[in-house]
Design a protein around this motif. Structure first.
Motif, PDB file in Angstrom:
ATOM      1  N   GLU A  21       7.226  65.837  78.835  1.00 22.29           N
ATOM      2  CA  GLU A  21       8.166  66.935  77.837  1.00 22.29           C
ATOM      3  C   GLU A  21       9.712  66.663  78.046  1.00 22.29           C
ATOM      4  N   PHE A  22      10.036  66.542  79.339  1.00 26.82           N
ATOM      5  CA  PHE A  22      11.476  66.368  79.710  1.00 26.82           C
ATOM      6  C   PHE A  22      11.985  65.263  78.984  1.00 26.82           C
ATOM      7  N   LEU A  23      11.255  64.289  78.781  1.00 24.55           N
ATOM      8  CA  LEU A  23      11.868  62.747  78.254  1.00 24.55           C
ATOM      9  C   LEU A  23      12.329  63.139  76.609  1.00 24.55           C
ATOM     10  N   PHE A  24      11.920  64.148  76.259  1.00 23.93           N
ATOM     11  CA  PHE A  24      12.281  64.658  74.755  1.00 23.93           C
ATOM     12  C   PHE A  24      13.495  65.506  74.529  1.00 23.93           C
ATOM     13  N   TYR A  25      14.138  65.712  75.849  1.00 21.26           N
ATOM     14  CA  TYR A  25      15.500  66.360  75.792  1.00 21.26           C
ATOM     15  C   TYR A  25      16.621  65.178  75.301  1.00 21.26           C
ATOM     16  N   PRO A  26      17.661  65.763  74.866  1.00 16.73           N
ATOM     17  CA  PRO A  26      18.820  64.758  74.268  1.00 16.73           C
ATOM     18  C   PRO A  26      19.271  63.936  75.510  1.00 16.73           C
ATOM     19  N   GLU A  27      19.800  62.784  75.118  1.00 16.61           N
ATOM     20  CA  GLU A  27      20.497  61.933  75.960  1.00 16.61           C
ATOM     21  C   GLU A  27      21.463  62.548  76.693  1.00 16.61           C
ATOM     22  N   GLY A  28      21.711  62.097  78.108  1.00 22.32           N
ATOM     23  CA  GLY A  28      22.711  62.973  78.827  1.00 22.32           C
ATOM     24  C   GLY A  28      22.710  64.367  79.354  1.00 22.32           C
ATOM     25  N   THR A  29      21.408  65.265  78.768  1.00 22.20           N
ATOM     26  CA  THR A  29      21.078  66.430  79.239  1.00 22.20           C
ATOM     27  C   THR A  29      20.205  66.708  80.678  1.00 22.20           C
ATOM     28  N   LEU A  30      20.567  67.436  81.507  1.00 23.69           N
ATOM     29  CA  LEU A  30      19.693  67.774  82.567  1.00 23.69           C
ATOM     30  C   LEU A  30      18.224  67.488  82.330  1.00 23.69           C
ATOM     31  N   GLY A  31      17.668  68.075  81.312  1.00 23.18           N
ATOM     32  CA  GLY A  31      16.459  67.715  80.988  1.00 23.18           C
ATOM     33  C   GLY A  31      15.774  66.452  80.913  1.00 23.18           C
ATOM     34  N   LYS A  32      16.558  65.606  80.174  1.00 24.90           N
ATOM     35  CA  LYS A  32      16.449  64.332  80.003  1.00 24.90           C
ATOM     36  C   LYS A  32      16.351  63.300  81.529  1.00 24.90           C
ATOM     37  N   ALA A  33      17.400  63.809  82.159  1.00 25.58           N
ATOM     38  CA  ALA A  33      17.860  63.332  83.305  1.00 25.58           C
ATOM     39  C   ALA A  33      16.584  63.563  84.212  1.00 25.58           C
ATOM     40  N   LEU A  34      16.101  64.776  84.254  1.00 28.21           N
ATOM     41  CA  LEU A  34      14.841  65.059  85.039  1.00 28.21           C
ATOM     42  C   LEU A  34      13.599  64.202  84.647  1.00 28.21           C
ATOM     43  N   GLY A  35      13.392  64.145  83.454  1.00 22.06           N
ATOM     44  CA  GLY A  35      12.181  63.252  82.941  1.00 22.06           C
ATOM     45  C   GLY A  35      12.326  61.825  83.419  1.00 22.06           C
ATOM     46  N   GLU A  36      13.609  61.228  83.394  1.00 25.76           N
ATOM     47  CA  GLU A  36      13.748  59.964  83.632  1.00 25.76           C
ATOM     48  C   GLU A  36      13.631  59.717  85.183  1.00 25.76           C
ATOM     49  N   PHE A  37      14.111  60.778  85.884  1.00 25.27           N
ATOM     50  CA  PHE A  37      13.710  60.924  87.395  1.00 25.27           C
ATOM     51  C   PHE A  37      12.300  60.715  87.831  1.00 25.27           C
ATOM     52  N   TYR A  38      11.469  61.659  87.104  1.00 25.30           N
ATOM     53  CA  TYR A  38      10.046  61.450  87.363  1.00 25.30           C
ATOM     54  C   TYR A  38       9.394  60.136  86.950  1.00 25.30           C
ATOM     55  N   ALA A  39       9.990  59.647  85.717  1.00 28.71           N
ATOM     56  CA  ALA A  39       9.383  58.336  85.384  1.00 28.71           C
ATOM     57  C   ALA A  39       9.839  57.102  86.229  1.00 28.71           C
ATOM     58  N   LEU A  40      11.202  57.237  86.636  1.00 30.05           N
ATOM     59  CA  LEU A  40      11.746  56.105  87.807  1.00 30.05           C
ATOM     60  C   LEU A  40      10.927  56.343  89.045  1.00 30.05           C
ATOM     61  N   TYR A  41      10.776  57.461  89.852  1.00 29.62           N
ATOM     62  CA  TYR A  41      10.066  57.556  90.906  1.00 29.62           C
ATOM     63  C   TYR A  41       8.463  57.386  90.905  1.00 29.62           C
ATOM     64  N   ASP A  42       7.990  57.797  89.536  1.00 31.36           N
ATOM     65  CA  ASP A  42       6.483  57.942  89.386  1.00 31.36           C
ATOM     66  C   ASP A  42       6.195  59.353  90.047  1.00 31.36           C
ATOM     67  N   PHE A  43       7.008  60.194  90.094  1.00 31.46           N
ATOM     68  CA  PHE A  43       6.792  61.447  90.729  1.00 31.46           C
ATOM     69  C   PHE A  43       5.824  62.582  89.230  1.00 31.46           C
ATOM     70  N   ASP A  44       5.344  63.493  90.141  1.00 29.66           N
ATOM     71  CA  ASP A  44       4.832  64.478  89.202  1.00 29.66           C
ATOM     72  C   ASP A  44       5.529  65.556  89.436  1.00 29.66           C
ATOM     73  N   VAL A  45       5.612  66.495  88.425  1.00 28.94           N
ATOM     74  CA  VAL A  45       6.189  67.756  88.540  1.00 28.94           C
ATOM     75  C   VAL A  45       5.419  68.631  89.431  1.00 28.94           C
ATOM     76  N   MET A  46       6.233  69.248  90.547  1.00 22.95           N
ATOM     77  CA  MET A  46       5.613  69.970  91.417  1.00 22.95           C
ATOM     78  C   MET A  46       5.763  71.488  91.188  1.00 22.95           C
ATOM     79  N   PRO A  47       4.799  72.155  90.449  1.00 17.60           N
ATOM     80  CA  PRO A  47       5.171  73.654  90.011  1.00 17.60           C
ATOM     81  C   PRO A  47       5.991  74.500  90.961  1.00 17.60           C
ATOM     82  N   LYS A  48       6.897  75.296  90.454  1.00 16.78           N
ATOM     83  CA  LYS A  48       7.635  76.114  91.554  1.00 16.78           C
ATOM     84  C   LYS A  48       8.749  75.353  92.125  1.00 16.78           C
TER      85      LYS A  48
END
Length: 154
Positions: A29-56
């Protein structure tokens, strides 16, 4: 050390973040944020490192993005030094600094540099970044570096 960090961060979230609510956003869902936003960067961060969201602990991943800090164990320790310089104080932070300093003393100059970087940034460690996912990453970074009053939520 990396396994200890992964395990301890989950224990930390469950023990010390009892009143904190998870964001409830998946890494896709983070990847659906517009380009250049913090949300999109977070989605790309998770994809790049193959990380999962750690709740909290979503804010911690934002810290990596906004401070350009890597994800190797030495980087995670440097992040704790940066947060210490930024004013954060917690038992977990002190434990990571102490243990990391003992295990990786050769990185101490980097840790001191990270501490100074944190001290020279606007205070950000207590900000709940969920409300800022639609904001520009560059704008947020610039406000941290300029020590401006970081955010006015619109």
């Amino acid at each position: 050390m990396l396994h200890l960090y992964g395990w301890s961060s989950r224990v930390y979230a469950n023990a010390f973040k009892i009143n904190k609510k998870a964001w409830g956003i998946t890494k896709v869902e983070f990847l659906f944020y517009p380009e250049g936003t913090l949300g999109k960067a977070l989605g790309e961060f998770y994809a790049l490192y193959d990380f999962d969201v750690m709740p909290k602990l979503e804010n911690h991943d934002v810290f990596h993005i906004l401070t350009n800090t890597g994800t190797k164990i030495q980087d995670e320790i440097a992040m704790q030094y940066l947060l210490f310089g930024n004013g954060k104080r917690s038992l977990y932070l002190f434990a990571m600094i102490f243990i990391g300093g003992l295990i990786f003393p050769e990185y101490f100059p980097c840790y001191i540099q990270a501490f100074k970087k944190g001290r020279n940034m606007a205070s950000f460690y207590e900000i709940e970044f969920k409300m800022l996912l639609g904001r520009s990453v560059e704008e947020l970074r610039a406000s941290l570096e300029l020590k401006t009053n970081l955010i006015t939520i619109k």
